[in-house]
Design an enzyme around this catalytic site. Structure first.
Site, short mmCIF file in Angstrom:
data_model
loop_
_atom_site.label_atom_id
_atom_site.label_comp_id
_atom_site.label_asym_id
_atom_site.label_seq_id
_atom_site.Cartn_x
_atom_site.Cartn_y
_atom_site.Cartn_z
N ASP A 1 -9.89 3.02 2.58
CA ASP A 1 -9.99 2.27 3.84
C ASP A 1 -10.62 3.10 4.97
O ASP A 1 -11.51 2.62 5.67
CB ASP A 1 -8.59 1.83 4.30
CG ASP A 1 -8.09 0.59 3.56
OD1 ASP A 1 -8.93 -0.20 3.08
OD2 ASP A 1 -6.86 0.41 3.47
N LYS B 1 0.82 -1.22 0.00
CA LYS B 1 0.00 0.00 0.00
C LYS B 1 0.85 1.27 0.00
O LYS B 1 0.48 2.26 -0.61
CB LYS B 1 -0.93 0.01 1.22
CG LYS B 1 -2.09 -0.97 1.07
CD LYS B 1 -3.03 -0.84 2.25
CE LYS B 1 -4.12 -1.88 2.16
NZ LYS B 1 -5.13 -1.74 3.20
P1 NAP Z 1 1.16 -1.93 8.55
O1 NAP Z 1 1.31 -0.71 7.70
O2 NAP Z 1 2.12 -3.05 8.45
O3 NAP Z 1 1.11 -1.42 10.09
C1 NAP Z 1 1.07 -2.35 11.13
C2 NAP Z 1 0.92 -1.62 12.47
O4 NAP Z 1 0.77 -2.63 13.46
C3 NAP Z 1 2.13 -0.77 12.86
O5 NAP Z 1 1.67 0.36 13.55
C4 NAP Z 1 2.90 -1.70 13.82
O6 NAP Z 1 3.63 -1.00 14.79
C5 NAP Z 1 1.74 -2.40 14.50
N1 NAP Z 1 2.11 -3.71 15.03
C6 NAP Z 1 2.50 -4.80 14.35
N2 NAP Z 1 2.74 -5.83 15.19
C7 NAP Z 1 2.49 -5.36 16.45
C8 NAP Z 1 2.58 -5.93 17.74
N3 NAP Z 1 2.97 -7.20 17.92
N4 NAP Z 1 2.25 -5.15 18.81
C9 NAP Z 1 1.86 -3.88 18.63
N5 NAP Z 1 1.76 -3.28 17.42
C10 NAP Z 1 2.09 -4.00 16.34
O7 NAP Z 1 -0.27 -2.59 8.33
P2 NAP Z 1 -1.61 -1.87 7.82
O8 NAP Z 1 -1.69 -1.94 6.35
O9 NAP Z 1 -1.70 -0.55 8.50
O10 NAP Z 1 -2.73 -2.88 8.38
C11 NAP Z 1 -2.97 -3.01 9.78
C12 NAP Z 1 -4.11 -4.00 10.00
O11 NAP Z 1 -5.33 -3.48 9.49
C13 NAP Z 1 -3.88 -5.33 9.28
O12 NAP Z 1 -4.21 -6.37 10.18
C14 NAP Z 1 -4.85 -5.30 8.13
O13 NAP Z 1 -5.32 -6.59 7.81
C15 NAP Z 1 -5.99 -4.46 8.71
N6 NAP Z 1 -6.76 -3.79 7.65
C16 NAP Z 1 -8.09 -4.11 7.52
C17 NAP Z 1 -8.83 -3.50 6.54
C18 NAP Z 1 -10.30 -3.85 6.39
O14 NAP Z 1 -10.88 -3.52 5.35
N7 NAP Z 1 -10.91 -4.46 7.37
C19 NAP Z 1 -8.27 -2.54 5.70
C20 NAP Z 1 -6.92 -2.22 5.87
C21 NAP Z 1 -6.17 -2.86 6.85
P3 NAP Z 1 5.14 -0.48 14.52
O15 NAP Z 1 5.02 0.86 13.85
O16 NAP Z 1 5.73 -0.43 15.87
O17 NAP Z 1 5.81 -1.51 13.62
#
Ligand code: NAP
Length: 301
Positions: A110, A74
């Site tokens: 999103d 993304k």
């Molecule tokens: P991303 O850019 O990889 O960001 C992940 C975030 O999670 C970062 O802030 C990271 O913190 C944090 N994180 C990861 N592992 C962690 C842990 N063990 N403890 C605490 N924080 C942790 O991912 P993203 O694209 O933003 O997506 C995030 C989630 O949203 C995913 O699970 C995705 O499936 C979901 N999502 C759902 C939809 C929907 O339509 N329902 C749409 C978009 C995304 P750090 O900065 O410290 O690494």
């Protein structure tokens, strides 16, 4: 009824890695059948950024109306677009691309999906509310932008790595006239911040695996709060279960998925007009999720 392919069928799809668990093909193809549009939505598994570059070049010359982008591309997609809508620039991530005469226009649907799903599922309006966003990645960015546009009163971004939360806040603050945007590290000291929130959003990847704990302890949640987990599973996520156990109102990310997909479809089919059939999309997504869960149970027996 199966997918109809003709000599004029146009394409849409989802780029990511992995994408085999994506509910988007089932959800979009059900919508296209209901709308009677000559469009088919396919999974586009892309293993690395070298492959991403080649796939994007191919898409430019194929009959794509557009495509979705999911993890882990993304953020990278920003650089491949010829034009990026302001909201996606602010969010720092593109999840929807519209193909127009070989040009790629990037959007992020999103955050709007999240805010729309809270309004339609719970009647919850973010205006003036205090919100905690846990996480500072692309999904958190899109949520923050939509909260600012929706005139939330105060948003606190809690993140494991505080620098990432600060970078996100710095990007969005200049556009946040009516919303105070703050950051804090996600640690044992932020219980008070979470307790004060009307709405708590999980935008971390914690919850994707069944054994994951909730991103915040259940002791910080209470009746009267709304808890929105962006993650969805066939069973309630740990956060949704914890929130319901203390009497809070909780939704998972399935409604957000449907709403972001419906908005993407409306961008691609804007010339045809009309709105995406959200009920059809929701039902197809629920059925695909249930059948994935059934297959996973069968495999583990
Ligand atoms: P991303 O850019 O990889 O960001 C992940 C975030 O999670 C970062 O802030 C990271 O913190 C944090 N994180 C990861 N592992 C962690 C842990 N063990 N403890 C605490 N924080 C942790 O991912 P993203 O694209 O933003 O997506 C995030 C989630 O949203 C995913 O699970 C995705 O499936 C979901 N999502 C759902 C939809 C929907 O339509 N329902 C749409 C978009 C995304 P750090 O900065 O410290 O690494």
């Amino acid at each position: 009824m199966g997918v109809r392919i003709t000599g004029r069928t146009q394409l849409a799809g989802i780029i990511g890695w992995p994408v085999e668990q994506s509910l988007s093909p089932a959800m979009h193809n059900a919508a296209y059948r209901a709308m009677d549009v000559d469009l088919v939505y396919i999974p586009l598994p892309v293993a690395d950024e070298a492959a991403l570059c080649r796939v994007i070049s191919a898409i430019r010359v194929l009959p794509f109306v557009g495509f979705n982008v999911t993890m882990p591309y993304k953020q990278a997609m920003l650089d491949y677009c010829d034009e990026v809508a302001m909201l996606a620039q602010m969010a720092g991530a593109v999840n929807t691309v519209h193909c127009v005469d070989g040009r790629l226009i990037g959007y992020n649907t999103d955050g709007r999906g999240l805010v729309d799903s809270l309004a339609s599922e719970l009647g919850f309006d973010v205006t003036g509310r205090t919100v905690v966003v846990v996480g500072a990645g692309g999904a958190a960015g899109s949520a923050l932008v939509s909260l600012v546009l929706g005139k939330a009163g105060r948003v606190v971004i809690l993140n494991r790595t505080p620098g990432n939360a600060e970078m996100l806040a710095d990007r969005v603050r200049p556009h946040a006239r009516e919303t105070s945007v703050e950051t804090a590290q996600l640690d044992d000291d932020v219980g008070g911040v979470v307790r004060e929130a009307d709405l708590v959003i999980n935008a971390t990847s914690l919850g994707m695996r069944p054994e994951d704990p909730p991103p915040v302890p259940s002791a910080w949640l209470h009746r009267g709060q709304v808890i929105a987990d962006m993650i969805y599973r066939a069973e309630p996520t740990a956060l949704v279960a914890a929130a319901r156990a203390v009497g809070a109102t909780a939704v998972d990310g399935l409604g957000m998925l449907v709403a972001q997909g419906a908005t993407a479809l409306e961008i691609w089919c804007e010339e045809a007009g009309g709105s995406a059939p959200r009920d059809v999309m929701r039902q197809a997504a629920e059925e695909a999720l249930a059948s994935q869960a059934g297959r996973a149970r069968g495999e583990s027996e």
